[in-house]
Design a protein around this motif. Structure first.
Motif, PDB file in Angstrom:
ATOM      1  N   CYS A   1      86.194  13.043 -20.698  1.00  0.00           N
ATOM      2  CA  CYS A   1      85.270  11.926 -20.493  1.00  0.00           C
ATOM      3  C   CYS A   1      85.937  10.773 -19.754  1.00  0.00           C
ATOM      4  O   CYS A   1      85.327  10.121 -18.886  1.00  0.00           O
TER       5      CYS A   1
ATOM      6  N   CYS B   1      88.482  10.980 -17.592  1.00  0.00           N
ATOM      7  CA  CYS B   1      88.685  11.358 -16.177  1.00  0.00           C
ATOM      8  C   CYS B   1      87.380  11.286 -15.398  1.00  0.00           C
ATOM      9  O   CYS B   1      87.336  10.777 -14.253  1.00  0.00           O
ATOM     10  N   LEU B   2      86.288  11.785 -15.994  1.00  0.00           N
ATOM     11  CA  LEU B   2      84.999  11.740 -15.305  1.00  0.00           C
ATOM     12  C   LEU B   2      84.557  10.307 -15.054  1.00  0.00           C
ATOM     13  O   LEU B   2      84.053   9.969 -13.969  1.00  0.00           O
ATOM     14  N   GLY B   3      84.739   9.453 -16.069  1.00  0.00           N
ATOM     15  CA  GLY B   3      84.368   8.055 -15.887  1.00  0.00           C
ATOM     16  C   GLY B   3      85.189   7.385 -14.798  1.00  0.00           C
ATOM     17  O   GLY B   3      84.680   6.576 -14.013  1.00  0.00           O
TER      18      GLY B   3
ATOM     19  N   PHE C   1      86.574   8.850 -12.103  1.00  0.00           N
ATOM     20  CA  PHE C   1      86.144   9.308 -10.774  1.00  0.00           C
ATOM     21  C   PHE C   1      84.775   8.737 -10.406  1.00  0.00           C
ATOM     22  O   PHE C   1      84.500   8.445  -9.236  1.00  0.00           O
ATOM     23  N   VAL C   2      83.891   8.576 -11.374  1.00  0.00           N
ATOM     24  CA  VAL C   2      82.579   7.994 -11.078  1.00  0.00           C
ATOM     25  C   VAL C   2      82.724   6.567 -10.614  1.00  0.00           C
ATOM     26  O   VAL C   2      82.055   6.118  -9.655  1.00  0.00           O
ATOM     27  N   ILE C   3      83.602   5.799 -11.257  1.00  0.00           N
ATOM     28  CA  ILE C   3      83.804   4.395 -10.862  1.00  0.00           C
ATOM     29  C   ILE C   3      84.369   4.326  -9.441  1.00  0.00           C
ATOM     30  O   ILE C   3      83.935   3.500  -8.613  1.00  0.00           O
TER      31      ILE C   3
ATOM     32  N   ASP D   1      83.989   6.521  -7.034  1.00  0.00           N
ATOM     33  CA  ASP D   1      82.973   6.939  -6.081  1.00  0.00           C
ATOM     34  C   ASP D   1      81.938   5.844  -5.877  1.00  0.00           C
ATOM     35  O   ASP D   1      81.467   5.622  -4.758  1.00  0.00           O
ATOM     36  N   GLN D   2      81.538   5.164  -6.949  1.00  0.00           N
ATOM     37  CA  GLN D   2      80.527   4.112  -6.828  1.00  0.00           C
ATOM     38  C   GLN D   2      81.052   2.936  -6.001  1.00  0.00           C
ATOM     39  O   GLN D   2      80.318   2.314  -5.230  1.00  0.00           O
TER      40      GLN D   2
ATOM     41  N   ASN E   1      83.480   3.178  -3.807  1.00  0.00           N
ATOM     42  CA  ASN E   1      84.039   3.699  -2.541  1.00  0.00           C
ATOM     43  C   ASN E   1      85.510   3.299  -2.392  1.00  0.00           C
ATOM     44  O   ASN E   1      85.928   2.710  -1.392  1.00  0.00           O
TER      45      ASN E   1
ATOM     46  N   TRP F   1      88.067   5.573  -2.743  1.00  0.00           N
ATOM     47  CA  TRP F   1      88.895   6.795  -2.631  1.00  0.00           C
ATOM     48  C   TRP F   1      90.118   6.555  -1.757  1.00  0.00           C
ATOM     49  O   TRP F   1      91.220   7.000  -2.096  1.00  0.00           O
TER      50      TRP F   1
END
Length: 209
Positions: free
Chosen positions: A178, A180-182, A184-186, A188-189, A191, A193
């Motif tokens: 959870c 790690c997913l959170g 990566f979502v932050i 991506d939102q 931008n 990267w």
């Protein structure tokens, strides 16, 4: 005057207790069936033996663990006892050997003694005494070397409940995924990267300008 021999406990369990010696052969030990029974851990079941020879007792050790001592000296064979001798078993059990007057002599002397009649006096009136206070019985402390009659129950602490190890591992993995997913979502939102993870952008088919 007829006399008899006796043992008196000087130190150990039941201090002051008198053991009359009335048989020609007496066993001393921890067993209750012995002629002289001493309930103590330093006394063997069959510790020593008394044998009457003439007008005196002779003591002999019966291969006891802690030994038999007469006047502080350990005996290896037989030993004649004299009035006033101390007999020890181990380090803390001490008995005094001696003679006692026959009970019949006391009865005869008291029967022959002249009686004196005291004048009768009328007692003065005495107020009724107050009832004595009632105290709860106090249990005498047990001797430290005394051997208990049976095993003493020991209270066991209740077992603490433990979580199974597999459940702890599953929870830890769930929290890690959870997180790690959170993360990566932050990224991506927002931008981010190219700023945070530029090495992953080519692997994902993108480019950083």
């Amino acid at each position: 005057m007829a006399t008899q021999f006796q043992f008196v406990i000087r130190s150990g369990p039941n201090t002051g207790k008198v053991y009359p010696l009335e048989s020609p052969e007496i066993i001393i030990g921890r067993e209750a069936s012995n002629g002289v029974a001493i309930n103590d851990g330093e006394v063997s079941r069959k510790h020593a033996k008394l044998v009457l020879h003439g007008s005196a007792y002779v003591i002999q050790d019966l291969g006891s663990t802690n030994g038999t001592f007469v006047n502080g000296r350990r005996i290896t064979g037989t030993q004649v006892l004299n009035p006033g001798d101390t007999v020890s078993f181990g380090e803390s059990i001490v008995l005094v050997y001696g003679t006692a007057a026959d009970a019949n002599a006391t009865v005869i002397s008291s029967a022959q003694a002249p009686r004196t009649v005291a004048p009768v006096r009328r007692p003065a009136p005495v107020p009724a005494p107050a009832p004595p206070p009632v105290y709860a019985p106090v249990r005498a402390p047990a001797y430290s070397g005394q051997v208990p009659a049976g095993p003493i129950p020991v209270a066991t602490a209740p077992d603490k409940k433990k979580f199974p190890i597999w459940l702890i591992i599953v929870i830890a993995l769930f929290v890690l995924v959870c997180t790690c997913l959170g993360f990566f979502v932050i990224i991506d939102q927002l931008n981010l990267w190219c700023k945070v993870l530029p090495f992953l952008v080519p692997l994902l088919g993108g480019t950083c300008g």
